[in-house]
Design a protein around this motif. Structure first.
Motif, mmCIF file in Angstrom:
data_model
loop_
_atom_site.group_PDB
_atom_site.id
_atom_site.type_symbol
_atom_site.label_atom_id
_atom_site.label_comp_id
_atom_site.label_asym_id
_atom_site.label_seq_id
_atom_site.Cartn_x
_atom_site.Cartn_y
_atom_site.Cartn_z
ATOM 1 N N ALA A 103 31.872 80.705 -51.621
ATOM 2 C CA ALA A 103 32.420 81.881 -50.930
ATOM 3 C C ALA A 103 32.418 81.707 -49.415
ATOM 4 O O ALA A 103 32.999 82.535 -48.705
ATOM 5 C CB ALA A 103 31.595 83.122 -51.296
ATOM 6 N N PHE A 104 31.782 80.638 -48.941
ATOM 7 C CA PHE A 104 31.700 80.443 -47.498
ATOM 8 C C PHE A 104 33.109 80.218 -46.921
ATOM 9 O O PHE A 104 33.869 79.368 -47.391
ATOM 10 C CB PHE A 104 30.814 79.245 -47.173
ATOM 11 C CG PHE A 104 30.649 79.013 -45.697
ATOM 12 C CD1 PHE A 104 29.819 79.817 -44.939
ATOM 13 C CD2 PHE A 104 31.364 77.997 -45.058
ATOM 14 C CE1 PHE A 104 29.673 79.617 -43.577
ATOM 15 C CE2 PHE A 104 31.223 77.796 -43.702
ATOM 16 C CZ PHE A 104 30.381 78.605 -42.958
ATOM 17 N N GLY A 105 33.485 81.036 -45.916
ATOM 18 C CA GLY A 105 34.807 80.932 -45.304
ATOM 19 C C GLY A 105 35.872 81.773 -45.992
ATOM 20 O O GLY A 105 36.993 81.881 -45.504
ATOM 21 N N LYS A 106 35.524 82.373 -47.157
ATOM 22 C CA LYS A 106 36.477 83.215 -47.885
ATOM 23 C C LYS A 106 36.322 84.672 -47.439
ATOM 24 O O LYS A 106 35.263 85.097 -46.975
ATOM 25 C CB LYS A 106 36.249 83.109 -49.378
ATOM 26 C CG LYS A 106 36.309 81.691 -49.925
ATOM 27 C CD LYS A 106 37.703 81.110 -49.771
ATOM 28 C CE LYS A 106 37.851 79.819 -50.559
ATOM 29 N NZ LYS A 106 36.871 78.772 -50.184
ATOM 30 N N GLN A 107 37.403 85.495 -47.605
ATOM 31 C CA GLN A 107 37.379 86.905 -47.212
ATOM 32 C C GLN A 107 37.270 87.792 -48.442
ATOM 33 O O GLN A 107 37.951 87.573 -49.446
ATOM 34 C CB GLN A 107 38.650 87.269 -46.430
ATOM 35 C CG GLN A 107 38.624 88.669 -45.835
ATOM 36 C CD GLN A 107 39.874 88.957 -45.026
ATOM 37 O OE1 GLN A 107 40.972 88.592 -45.437
ATOM 38 N NE2 GLN A 107 39.698 89.610 -43.891
ATOM 39 N N CYS A 108 36.381 88.759 -48.330
ATOM 40 C CA CYS A 108 36.178 89.698 -49.434
ATOM 41 C C CYS A 108 37.393 90.620 -49.566
ATOM 42 O O CYS A 108 37.861 91.184 -48.577
ATOM 43 C CB CYS A 108 34.910 90.517 -49.191
ATOM 44 S SG CYS A 108 34.643 91.853 -50.397
ATOM 45 N N HIS A 109 37.931 90.811 -50.802
ATOM 46 C CA HIS A 109 39.093 91.665 -51.035
ATOM 47 C C HIS A 109 38.727 93.144 -50.984
ATOM 48 O O HIS A 109 39.622 94.006 -50.925
ATOM 49 C CB HIS A 109 39.727 91.341 -52.392
ATOM 50 C CG HIS A 109 40.251 89.948 -52.482
ATOM 51 N ND1 HIS A 109 41.124 89.420 -51.553
ATOM 52 C CD2 HIS A 109 40.012 88.951 -53.388
ATOM 53 C CE1 HIS A 109 41.417 88.166 -51.880
ATOM 54 N NE2 HIS A 109 40.750 87.856 -52.980
#
Length: 359
Positions: free
Chosen positions: A228-234
């Protein structure tokens, strides 16, 4: 060469010390060349140096003729006979034969004392052999004593040489052992430190390799390997976690700006009471503030450290102010709030009567 001084005058109250005093005068006699002068001059110098009643004592001596009166050796012998005490030979020999090397005494000091103790023991021709025997038996080092007793044709000179050499070597070995001990101690400390450092590195590596239950992605993985590192929460639009592990209770809109005091130091952390979608439209809790020719409603008296302006609201401004970089951290109850920057606002509204930094 500076002139030699004669020995100090003889202490007539201590007659037993005359033999030692006479030895010193004889050395002075040779060193100054007095030995080569007339006998009468030598006798006169002797009596003058002795001082006190020496001349009167000299007059009591009986000589066969005038030549004997000027013979230094004859006069010295008569003085020795007069001052020399009657030695208790049995007692002196007893002291000599019970003399042993002391614990804090060197072999050299022990040898010198044996020579001195034997001086009046009347050992005659057997003096050297007697000193040899006492030296061998009286040694503190019994290993050396046994070695000397097994030596063939052992005379005093050989005994002294072997004893001195043994003590010298023993002292050097003791010094070397001490140096080696210090070196090993230092090396041990260095090895212990290296082992400690190695263990620390191993432990750190083990911790790095450890598998954890991640609260950001909901999976098991090694440290610093979260997908999840670098990903954006929806759900909340914030980075570094998935929506299924989002800890925000309501959907948040990324913050574009906040209103803070101009003197607020950079690098600080500020907290919001809450950041949610606005459901309450009651007028007492809102105030309209003109920003860049656009009136914007702000909710007031929330208890937050700062006031924020959402990115959507910022995009509605007709003349958008240029944002400056803000080096601060903003936190809400549930998570961090993204900060895009700030701009300077002049406001006449009571709650913002001073210059404020608008984020």
């Amino acid at each position: 060469m500076s002139k030699l001084e004669a020995p100090q005058g003889f202490d007539f109250s201590s007659p037993a010390s005359f033999p030692e005093w006479l030895k010193r005068f004889k050395l002075y006699r040779v060193a100054t060349g007095l030995l080569d002068k007339d006998g009468g001059v030598q006798i006169a110098t002797l009596l003058y140096t002795m001082g006190g009643d020496a001349e009167q004592l000299y007059e009591t001596f009986t000589f066969a003729d005038d030549n004997e009166k000027k013979d230094f050796d004859i006069v010295s012998k008569k003085l020795l006979d007069y001052f020399n005490p009657k030695w208790n030979v049995i007692n002196l020999r007893s002291i000599f034969h019970t003399r042993a090397q002391r614990a804090d005494e060197s072999i050299e000091s022990f040898i010198r004392d044996l020579y001195k103790l034997s001086e009046h023991c009347e050992f005659a021709a057997e003096r050297d052999n007697t000193i040899r025997d006492r030296l061998v038996v009286g040694l503190l080092d019994k290993e050396l004593s046994a070695k000397l007793q097994l030596e063939e044709n052992l005379d005093l000179s050989k005994t002294i040489y072997m004893s001195r050499h043994h003590e010298l070597v023993k002292n050097e070995v003791a010094k070397q052992v001490e140096i080696d001990s210090i070196s090993r101690s230092s090396a041990s400390c260095g090895t212990s430190q290296k082992n400690s450092d190695r263990q620390a590195v191993t432990k750190s590596y083990a911790n790095y390799q450890e598998t954890i239950n991640c609260n950001n992605c909901g999976l098991k993985h090694k440290r610093r390997q979260c997908p999840a590192f670098g990903k954006q929460c929806h759900h909340c639009q914030r980075p570094n976690h998935f929506a299924k592990k989002c800890r925000s209770r309501t959907r948040l809109t990324p913050a574009a700006a906040e209103i803070v005091d101009q003197n607020m130091p950079e690098g600080e952390t500020y907290y919001l009471d809450a950041v949610t979608q606005i459901q309450d439209n009651s007028e007492p809790w809102f105030v309209s503030i003109p920003i860049s020719n656009t009136n914007i409603k702000f909710k007031v008296d929330t208890g937050a450290d700062v006031t924020i302006l959402s990115k959507n609201t910022y995009d509605l401004l007709i003349d958008k102010p240029v944002l400056s970089k803000a080096n601060i951290e903003l936190k809400s109850v549930n998570s961090d709030v993204t900060v895009f920057g700030y701009f300077i606002l002049n406001s006449s509204t009571m709650v913002m009567s001073t210059h404020s930094n608008v984020m």
